[in-house]
Design an enzyme around this catalytic site. Sequence first.
Site, PDB file in Angstrom:
ATOM      1  N   LYS A  20      13.701   0.545   8.801  1.00 42.26           N
ATOM      2  CA  LYS A  20      14.012  -0.012   7.478  1.00 42.26           C
ATOM      3  C   LYS A  20      13.635   0.977   6.373  1.00 42.26           C
ATOM      4  O   LYS A  20      14.434   1.252   5.479  1.00 42.26           O
ATOM      5  CB  LYS A  20      13.253  -1.340   7.322  1.00 42.26           C
ATOM      6  CG  LYS A  20      13.448  -2.042   5.998  1.00 42.26           C
ATOM      7  CD  LYS A  20      13.132  -3.521   6.125  1.00 42.26           C
ATOM      8  CE  LYS A  20      11.652  -3.845   6.035  1.00 42.26           C
ATOM      9  NZ  LYS A  20      11.138  -3.866   4.661  1.00 42.26           N
ATOM     10  N   SER A  21      12.436   1.524   6.437  1.00 41.28           N
ATOM     11  CA  SER A  21      11.979   2.436   5.376  1.00 41.28           C
ATOM     12  C   SER A  21      12.886   3.664   5.286  1.00 41.28           C
ATOM     13  O   SER A  21      13.259   4.107   4.195  1.00 41.28           O
ATOM     14  CB  SER A  21      10.550   2.902   5.655  1.00 41.28           C
ATOM     15  OG  SER A  21       9.645   1.859   5.490  1.00 41.28           O
ATOM     16  N   ARG A  25      15.581   5.028   2.134  1.00 40.96           N
ATOM     17  CA  ARG A  25      15.485   6.359   1.526  1.00 40.96           C
ATOM     18  C   ARG A  25      16.769   7.164   1.729  1.00 40.96           C
ATOM     19  O   ARG A  25      17.207   7.885   0.824  1.00 40.96           O
ATOM     20  CB  ARG A  25      14.286   7.103   2.104  1.00 40.96           C
ATOM     21  CG  ARG A  25      12.968   6.545   1.539  1.00 40.96           C
ATOM     22  CD  ARG A  25      11.876   6.594   2.541  1.00 40.96           C
ATOM     23  NE  ARG A  25      10.574   6.252   1.973  1.00 40.96           N
ATOM     24  CZ  ARG A  25      10.082   5.011   1.934  1.00 40.96           C
ATOM     25  NH1 ARG A  25      10.791   3.990   2.391  1.00 40.96           N
ATOM     26  NH2 ARG A  25       8.884   4.783   1.414  1.00 40.96           N
ATOM     27  N   GLY A  89      10.651  -5.370  -1.607  1.00 41.75           N
ATOM     28  CA  GLY A  89       9.734  -4.609  -2.452  1.00 41.75           C
ATOM     29  C   GLY A  89      10.122  -3.142  -2.511  1.00 41.75           C
ATOM     30  O   GLY A  89      10.013  -2.494  -3.560  1.00 41.75           O
ATOM     31  N   ARG A 117       5.140 -10.477  -6.480  1.00 44.48           N
ATOM     32  CA  ARG A 117       4.465  -9.261  -6.010  1.00 44.48           C
ATOM     33  C   ARG A 117       4.236  -8.265  -7.156  1.00 44.48           C
ATOM     34  O   ARG A 117       5.009  -8.209  -8.108  1.00 44.48           O
ATOM     35  CB  ARG A 117       5.288  -8.637  -4.871  1.00 44.48           C
ATOM     36  CG  ARG A 117       5.366  -9.596  -3.693  1.00 44.48           C
ATOM     37  CD  ARG A 117       6.221  -9.106  -2.574  1.00 44.48           C
ATOM     38  NE  ARG A 117       5.694  -7.895  -1.969  1.00 44.48           N
ATOM     39  CZ  ARG A 117       6.335  -7.188  -1.041  1.00 44.48           C
ATOM     40  NH1 ARG A 117       7.522  -7.560  -0.639  1.00 44.48           N
ATOM     41  NH2 ARG A 117       5.789  -6.113  -0.535  1.00 44.48           N
ATOM     42  N   SER A 161      -0.195   3.664  -1.490  1.00 46.57           N
ATOM     43  CA  SER A 161       1.049   2.937  -1.227  1.00 46.57           C
ATOM     44  C   SER A 161       2.214   3.907  -1.185  1.00 46.57           C
ATOM     45  O   SER A 161       2.440   4.677  -2.129  1.00 46.57           O
ATOM     46  CB  SER A 161       1.283   1.912  -2.342  1.00 46.57           C
ATOM     47  OG  SER A 161       2.658   1.603  -2.437  1.00 46.57           O
ATOM     48  N   GLN A 163       5.232   3.093  -1.382  1.00 49.32           N
ATOM     49  CA  GLN A 163       6.235   2.685  -2.363  1.00 49.32           C
ATOM     50  C   GLN A 163       5.930   3.292  -3.732  1.00 49.32           C
ATOM     51  O   GLN A 163       6.835   3.759  -4.428  1.00 49.32           O
ATOM     52  CB  GLN A 163       6.315   1.166  -2.432  1.00 49.32           C
ATOM     53  CG  GLN A 163       6.867   0.577  -1.131  1.00 49.32           C
ATOM     54  CD  GLN A 163       6.961  -0.926  -1.138  1.00 49.32           C
ATOM     55  OE1 GLN A 163       6.443  -1.586  -2.026  1.00 49.32           O
ATOM     56  NE2 GLN A 163       7.614  -1.478  -0.122  1.00 49.32           N
ATOM     57  N   ASP A 308       2.157  -2.558   8.097  1.00 49.54           N
ATOM     58  CA  ASP A 308       3.052  -3.679   8.422  1.00 49.54           C
ATOM     59  C   ASP A 308       2.777  -4.253   9.811  1.00 49.54           C
ATOM     60  O   ASP A 308       3.470  -5.179  10.248  1.00 49.54           O
ATOM     61  CB  ASP A 308       4.516  -3.233   8.324  1.00 49.54           C
ATOM     62  CG  ASP A 308       4.922  -2.997   6.872  1.00 49.54           C
ATOM     63  OD1 ASP A 308       4.237  -3.518   5.971  1.00 49.54           O
ATOM     64  OD2 ASP A 308       5.912  -2.289   6.642  1.00 49.54           O
ATOM     65  N   ARG A 339      -0.462 -12.183   4.031  1.00 46.08           N
ATOM     66  CA  ARG A 339      -0.456 -12.099   5.503  1.00 46.08           C
ATOM     67  C   ARG A 339      -1.822 -12.351   6.135  1.00 46.08           C
ATOM     68  O   ARG A 339      -1.874 -12.719   7.307  1.00 46.08           O
ATOM     69  CB  ARG A 339       0.132 -10.763   5.973  1.00 46.08           C
ATOM     70  CG  ARG A 339       1.637 -10.724   5.761  1.00 46.08           C
ATOM     71  CD  ARG A 339       2.296  -9.504   6.367  1.00 46.08           C
ATOM     72  NE  ARG A 339       3.747  -9.614   6.191  1.00 46.08           N
ATOM     73  CZ  ARG A 339       4.568  -8.599   6.042  1.00 46.08           C
ATOM     74  NH1 ARG A 339       4.099  -7.369   6.044  1.00 46.08           N
ATOM     75  NH2 ARG A 339       5.867  -8.797   5.895  1.00 46.08           N
TER      76      ARG A 339
HETATM   77  C1  S3P Z   1       7.084   0.570   2.639  1.00 40.59           C
HETATM   78  C2  S3P Z   1       5.771   0.752   2.324  1.00 40.59           C
HETATM   79  C3  S3P Z   1       4.726  -0.240   2.605  1.00 40.59           C
HETATM   80  C4  S3P Z   1       5.208  -1.298   3.579  1.00 40.59           C
HETATM   81  C5  S3P Z   1       6.594  -1.783   3.291  1.00 40.59           C
HETATM   82  C6  S3P Z   1       7.579  -0.638   3.327  1.00 40.59           C
HETATM   83  C7  S3P Z   1       8.043   1.630   2.301  1.00 40.59           C
HETATM   84  O1  S3P Z   1       4.373  -0.873   1.388  1.00 40.59           O
HETATM   85  O2  S3P Z   1       4.321  -2.395   3.607  1.00 40.59           O
HETATM   86  O3  S3P Z   1       6.993  -2.749   4.242  1.00 40.59           O
HETATM   87  O4  S3P Z   1       9.175   1.632   2.838  1.00 40.59           O
HETATM   88  O5  S3P Z   1       7.677   2.509   1.504  1.00 40.59           O
HETATM   89  P1  S3P Z   1       3.246  -0.222   0.414  1.00 40.59           P
HETATM   90  O6  S3P Z   1       3.692   1.131   0.106  1.00 40.59           O
HETATM   91  O7  S3P Z   1       3.228  -1.081  -0.827  1.00 40.59           O
HETATM   92  O8  S3P Z   1       1.983  -0.309   1.199  1.00 40.59           O
END
Ligand code: S3P
Length: 422
Positions: A20-21, A25, A89, A117, A161, A163, A308, A339
């Site tokens: 997914k990540s 990107r 997110g 969030r 993080s 993100q 995760d 969680r």
């Molecule tokens: C993610 C980063 C993580 C993760 C999320 C996906 C990403 O969050 O929990 O499911 O794709 O960059 P954080 O960066 O807020 O920890």
Amino acid sequence: MPLVFRGGPLRGEVRVAGDKSISHRALMLAALAPGTSRVEQPNRGADVMATRDAIVALGAVVDDRDTTIDVRGGALHDPAGPLDARNSGTTARLMMGLCAGHGLNAVFDGDASLRRRPMERVARPLRAMGADVNTTGGRLPSSVRGIVEPLGGEFQLEVASAQVKSAILLANLQARGPVIVTGDRFSRDHTERMLRRFGRDISFDGRTIALLPGSISAQTVRVPADLSGAAFFITAAAITPDSDVLLREVGVNRTRTGFIDVLQAMGADIALLDERELDGEPVADIRVRYRPLRATNVDGETVVRAIDEVTIIAVAAAHAEGTTRIRDAADLRGKESDRLTTITATLRACGVEVAEHPDGLDITGGTAHVPGRTLHAFDDHRIAMAVAALAAPLGDHGIDDGACIDISFPGFAELWSGTQRA
Ligand code: S3P
């Protein structure tokens, strides 16, 4: 849609959903890069589809053929209406960064869960580079008025993080000077790797990222299978006698494998086979066989590298001998659900002794049994799939609503029951 998961061993070979990540990107950089990029085997969950639809709203031309998505990028414009990140997110936070550094003006919104969030963690560094960012009490809806040519410079992460880090990098792709991000603690480095793949000069070592000025060009990227999706199969096989599964082409980036380290420390029989590289990301086939587990401690950077997977580590702990202590995991309270609270309720419903702490859990293994009622999925895909793993060694039980699984892993239930028949 209620869903029942069966008890019994997992056997056979599977390729789980795409990462997914990495899919998010790849689509975002494809939208920015002049020319046509191709994303192969993308994750097809609702989160990634939110990103696909957001780049279309910004002017990317997308040809989605399910197993490949072609994206003609490089000429983005302001969207006609608000960008809806839905439950995602990653979509909201990374796209806020993307807009902030490419002169784009956009309003961001999401579903009820995403509206709860925190967004200031992204808004603050974007303001510091000159973008005009407004949140609603620190949350969505938010608005971004982007700038075209940031100066670059140094950014200190206030939380480890990926993100936040990624939003800063995407916001500074057009920076005039070098961009340095400090304060990382091995959060996932997929943005850094994807930027390198798209032609940028970038260095990163888990702590500091240095991005030099430059441009990007269109690429083809094949997406590995998602370790976070594989984690449910890996754990169920590790805790269910007679199990033996092989997971194909799974991403094993070190910033994501904290959970494998933890399970191996608990004594799990997990082998990484044929380790290789796939378009800039390390991948392997992963073979898992049942073996009894013992408790362990999980904290610090391991939590960041397993952010995760903490819920599924908790499931493994429920089947391990002794008390597993998880700490430094307060950020889990700001995910799709809180969680720490939701996995505690899930495990307690199965008779497991769990003590909840502000930043973690103590889980005493060995007492789990089939719950007397259908479990609540809390509208959180990772809780729903954790219940599937929890059922494997115990016996049939289910969740009230499995629809949330489509957030990251459409087709999960079919793939899961396939490995229980094999
Ligand atoms: C993610 C980063 C993580 C993760 C999320 C996906 C990403 O969050 O929990 O499911 O794709 O960059 P954080 O960066 O807020 O920890």
